[in-house]
Design a protein around this motif. Structure first.
Motif, mmCIF file in Angstrom:
data_model
loop_
_atom_site.group_PDB
_atom_site.id
_atom_site.type_symbol
_atom_site.label_atom_id
_atom_site.label_comp_id
_atom_site.label_asym_id
_atom_site.label_seq_id
_atom_site.Cartn_x
_atom_site.Cartn_y
_atom_site.Cartn_z
ATOM 1 N N LEU A 83 -12.142 -3.933 -29.525
ATOM 2 C CA LEU A 83 -11.270 -4.155 -30.670
ATOM 3 C C LEU A 83 -11.987 -3.711 -31.933
ATOM 4 O O LEU A 83 -11.431 -3.015 -32.779
ATOM 5 C CB LEU A 83 -10.896 -5.627 -30.776
ATOM 6 C CG LEU A 83 -9.954 -6.143 -29.692
ATOM 7 C CD1 LEU A 83 -9.865 -7.652 -29.757
ATOM 8 C CD2 LEU A 83 -8.597 -5.504 -29.847
ATOM 9 N N ALA A 84 -13.225 -4.130 -32.028
ATOM 10 C CA ALA A 84 -14.014 -3.737 -33.197
ATOM 11 C C ALA A 84 -14.211 -2.222 -33.212
ATOM 12 O O ALA A 84 -14.107 -1.584 -34.258
ATOM 13 C CB ALA A 84 -15.357 -4.454 -33.183
ATOM 14 N N GLN A 85 -14.496 -1.672 -32.052
ATOM 15 C CA GLN A 85 -14.672 -0.220 -31.986
ATOM 16 C C GLN A 85 -13.415 0.491 -32.479
ATOM 17 O O GLN A 85 -13.485 1.411 -33.279
ATOM 18 C CB GLN A 85 -14.952 0.208 -30.541
ATOM 19 C CG GLN A 85 -16.324 -0.174 -30.053
ATOM 20 C CD GLN A 85 -16.577 0.350 -28.648
ATOM 21 O OE1 GLN A 85 -15.702 0.286 -27.793
ATOM 22 N NE2 GLN A 85 -17.781 0.853 -28.419
ATOM 23 N N SER A 86 -12.302 0.046 -31.970
ATOM 24 C CA SER A 86 -11.055 0.723 -32.325
ATOM 25 C C SER A 86 -10.727 0.527 -33.798
ATOM 26 O O SER A 86 -10.286 1.450 -34.468
ATOM 27 C CB SER A 86 -9.905 0.178 -31.482
ATOM 28 O OG SER A 86 -10.091 0.517 -30.133
ATOM 29 N N LEU A 87 -10.948 -0.663 -34.272
ATOM 30 C CA LEU A 87 -10.652 -0.939 -35.672
ATOM 31 C C LEU A 87 -11.418 0.020 -36.560
ATOM 32 O O LEU A 87 -10.901 0.584 -37.511
ATOM 33 C CB LEU A 87 -11.049 -2.381 -36.010
ATOM 34 C CG LEU A 87 -10.803 -2.799 -37.458
ATOM 35 C CD1 LEU A 87 -9.329 -2.695 -37.789
ATOM 36 C CD2 LEU A 87 -11.304 -4.221 -37.681
ATOM 37 N N SER A 88 -12.650 0.207 -36.192
ATOM 38 C CA SER A 88 -13.517 1.037 -37.005
ATOM 39 C C SER A 88 -13.274 2.527 -36.781
ATOM 40 O O SER A 88 -13.236 3.307 -37.721
ATOM 41 C CB SER A 88 -14.954 0.679 -36.674
ATOM 42 O OG SER A 88 -15.834 1.441 -37.419
ATOM 43 N N SER A 89 -13.108 2.905 -35.547
ATOM 44 C CA SER A 89 -13.031 4.336 -35.240
ATOM 45 C C SER A 89 -11.617 4.883 -35.386
ATOM 46 O O SER A 89 -11.419 6.089 -35.348
ATOM 47 C CB SER A 89 -13.513 4.593 -33.820
ATOM 48 O OG SER A 89 -12.563 4.108 -32.895
ATOM 49 N N GLN A 90 -10.637 4.033 -35.489
ATOM 50 C CA GLN A 90 -9.241 4.447 -35.602
ATOM 51 C C GLN A 90 -8.677 4.983 -34.298
ATOM 52 O O GLN A 90 -7.608 5.576 -34.285
ATOM 53 C CB GLN A 90 -9.052 5.501 -36.703
ATOM 54 C CG GLN A 90 -9.573 5.076 -38.043
ATOM 55 C CD GLN A 90 -8.675 4.053 -38.719
ATOM 56 O OE1 GLN A 90 -7.630 3.695 -38.203
ATOM 57 N NE2 GLN A 90 -9.094 3.549 -39.849
ATOM 58 N N TYR A 91 -9.396 4.813 -33.204
ATOM 59 C CA TYR A 91 -8.843 5.220 -31.922
ATOM 60 C C TYR A 91 -8.763 4.034 -30.987
ATOM 61 O O TYR A 91 -9.748 3.320 -30.809
ATOM 62 C CB TYR A 91 -9.703 6.297 -31.272
ATOM 63 C CG TYR A 91 -9.554 7.604 -31.987
ATOM 64 C CD1 TYR A 91 -8.484 8.435 -31.697
ATOM 65 C CD2 TYR A 91 -10.450 7.976 -32.976
ATOM 66 C CE1 TYR A 91 -8.307 9.610 -32.377
ATOM 67 C CE2 TYR A 91 -10.276 9.159 -33.660
ATOM 68 C CZ TYR A 91 -9.208 9.971 -33.355
ATOM 69 O OH TYR A 91 -9.023 11.145 -34.030
ATOM 70 N N LEU B 83 -5.138 -4.513 -34.322
ATOM 71 C CA LEU B 83 -6.541 -4.495 -33.903
ATOM 72 C C LEU B 83 -7.309 -5.507 -34.731
ATOM 73 O O LEU B 83 -8.097 -6.291 -34.221
ATOM 74 C CB LEU B 83 -7.129 -3.104 -34.103
ATOM 75 C CG LEU B 83 -6.620 -2.037 -33.150
ATOM 76 C CD1 LEU B 83 -7.089 -0.670 -33.600
ATOM 77 C CD2 LEU B 83 -7.087 -2.318 -31.750
ATOM 78 N N LEU B 87 -9.025 -8.840 -33.416
ATOM 79 C CA LEU B 87 -10.461 -9.021 -33.633
ATOM 80 C C LEU B 87 -10.713 -10.381 -34.254
ATOM 81 O O LEU B 87 -11.621 -11.100 -33.871
ATOM 82 C CB LEU B 87 -10.972 -7.923 -34.560
ATOM 83 C CG LEU B 87 -12.457 -7.988 -34.892
ATOM 84 C CD1 LEU B 87 -13.282 -7.863 -33.618
ATOM 85 C CD2 LEU B 87 -12.837 -6.888 -35.866
#
Lengths: 372, 372
Positions: A83-91, B83, B87
């Motif tokens: 979730l954090a990855q996606s939030l940050s990376s936009q993917y 997201l 999170l």
DNA sequence: ACGGTCTGGTAAACTGTTTAAGCAGTTAAC
DNA sequence: GTTAACTGCTTAAACAGTTTACCAGACCGT
């Protein structure tokens, strides 16, 4: 109004959430305490940035640090929170599959094959697949767009859409990554991957004509699908080329279902008792046709040859086994997935691919009988 | 090693990501600029917390503020980013469905019905459904656990699992919300929702015995499924109660498939040519049995009555139409979904439900023929 | 000894939410 | 007359990552 949260259930989510948190102070869910990047960083005496770079194989990290950090990761059993990855990376690395709201869409071998192809390939490309049913209100309430706007998914597959689905047009305008699977819209600028229905139909017509048939009927499916129209066009064109009759009496609508095939057969026999070949737009209708022909006392292929379309599993085992056009549905799904992932990653060229089909000659066809 | 990212594809994700960001400075994806809560807050001259509370219908927000904020939300077309919500709230509102890695799992009406029930109910409860195929390596590499550890999903459904799937045991130990759908493990403390196979089998035995049958054979499916064993046990018990023979010759394994049903019929006829009724553990095997019986020159139900199990769609239309036990598969799926959602939300009591089944009497059964 | 360029790393800003804690004024209870 | 519990809202700290800008030291040539 509260549905801007997508939350149509009883209690306020907020309350439920807080209650649970209070009950379980050191945040745990499934027994295992959750480890974050910070803890890994601390134990490895590096910064979180470094841990992140290690995970992403960033070349700026030295071999020594790589190993040191990886050891701690293994030791703590750390897993990055996506979730954090996606939030940050936009993917999000999630793709949606839009299915028609048929009660039995999932048990349909047609959709099943497409879905299998999509899922397998998505898995291999590191993507997850989410299911959506295109219910009327789902479309009306622009929940489809919400799927993107709220960052549920990166891209979407549309299965079983046709001209009667106006939402496709609106959706195309919004410009989110989407690909139509096994249908297309010539005048919409939409990405698509389809089986080559035209070439399949050509092959069917070739074999029927070569077998000497002149009284050929077409049982077609829903004319709101471009692919169905393609089949119809090829049928008409090839018949005309051969100087054969193709007025309306020679075609009937079978609605893509078995019973429809049977009913269409009745119509055709009624109008043209001398028919020697029936070309059905899909296997289910072909099966219905075969059953009805036998009931009417005509042998298949002795009196009438029958050709299907789709090559679904069971048709190899019916009696007589069905001559049909094999559609590479699994591959269509897989290829659509591949291309959608590329598009999500920024590729901008239009997706439009046509996968080859081929005739599978089995026992439901034969050379035209002497009697005609 | 990079697979701790679940990333087995070509280029480093990090690079791809950064490249795209550079190319598109004011972060846009599908044409529409994305609006965040901050902007809403600013325009409405309140804090982000207030906006959040408005969205969550928190009672502490005054009517006036509610309206003011909602107006801005509508004006800007703001949609909460789920997201970020997930999170922060620790709930993804996504459920996974684990399917057996059969090539045609999706086209199977059995799984199809379960899946339909799950999806429909999940949608109504505001949850999304994600598909997972239980491939061998998927299980080996504990990707299943990762689904939870990396916060992909809140809970999981297991379809088509049986005693040969040791992972279920490990998984149960991890304590993540999971429910077995239409199978169960008496000695594992796992949540489950099943159709009542025992009661269904009882009903079948009742009707066969009442019709005067005494030479009854059972074609059973995979004995590694508890539900299949339940059927077997009921069969044996009721036969014994009635003082009838049930040695091994009276049962055969049909592996839950049509061809298996045909083969099992051969075995049975071979050992007991005087059989008058065949009870098949599912409809597909029953169909295989009927076909084979006819091929062997025995009429159904004239010489041999056949009973199925499952009540899949097509069986009402075969000839003769099949007497079978209706399993409320759609409801099983839906109920499983309901309960899983409750469990995810913190309910702790064990889930174990058995949904009623009922016999559907059609034309493949009749009273025992005089000859036996 | 001094500027220039790598190298390997860090701190901090950023993604967009939720929620605990607090604030100052009012009211009710003990 | 003090405590307590409202009121409607804000502030700030989570949540768990990615990414950019910067920095210290090593190395190099002049």
């Amino acid at each position: 109004m509260s549905d801007s949260q997508g939350n149509t259930t009883e209690a306020s989510t907020a309350l439920v959430g807080s209650k649970m948190r209070q009950a379980v102070p050191p945040r745990r869910q499934g027994g295992a305490r959750r480890v974050s990047m910070r803890e890994v960083a601390q134990q490895a005496s590096v910064s979180v940035a470094t841990v992140s770079m290690v995970l992403n194989d960033n070349p700026r990290i030295s071999k020594a640090t790589q190993i040191k950090v990886r050891r701690i990761i293994d030791k703590l059993g750390y897993r990055p929170n996506r979730l954090a990855q996606s939030l940050s990376s936009q993917y999000t690395r999630v793709l949606a599959v839009l299915l028609p709201p048929l009660r039995h869409a999932f048990s349909d071998p047609y959709f099943g094959e497409l879905l299998s192809g999509i899922c397998d390939r998505a898995d291999r490309l590191g993507h997850k697949v989410m299911l959506e049913s295109a219910k009327p209100d789902f479309l009306r309430e622009r929940k489809l767009l919400e799927l993107f706007e709220r960052r549920f998914v990166d891209g979407m597959f549309c299965l079983g859409v046709n001209d009667r689905h106006p939402f496709v047009k609106d959706f195309a305008a919004a410009g989110f990554p989407m690909v139509c699977v096994n249908n297309y819209f010539p005048d919409l600028n939409l990405d698509y991957v389809v089986a080559d229905y035209r070439s399949g139909a050509e092959q069917v017509m070739n074999v029927l004509l070569q077998l000497g048939h002149k009284k050929i009927a077409l049982i077609n499916g829903a004319p709101e699908a471009q692919t169905a129209r393609d089949v119809f066009e090829v049928f008409t064109a090839r018949m005309n080329d051969a100087g054969l009759e193709t007025d309306a009496g020679w075609t009937a609508d079978g609605r893509f279902i078995e019973e429809g095939g049977a009913a269409a057969t009745d119509e055709i026999i009624d109008r043209h008792p001398d028919v020697t070949a029936i070309f059905a737009g899909n296997d289910k209708m072909a099966l219905g046709a075969m059953h009805r022909l036998v009931e009417l006392g005509r042998s298949v292929p002795g009196d009438v040859s029958v050709v299907g379309f789709d090559d679904i599993q069971q048709m190899a085992f019916v009696n007589p086994s069905l001559t049909t056009v094999h559609l590479p549905l699994y591959e269509v799904g897989a290829r659509a997935c591949e291309l959608l992932v590329q598009r999500v990653r920024g590729k901008t060229d239009k997706i439009s691919e046509r996968l080859a089909t081929h005739l599978v000659l089995r026992d439901s066809t034969s050379i035209v009988s002497g009697r005609s």
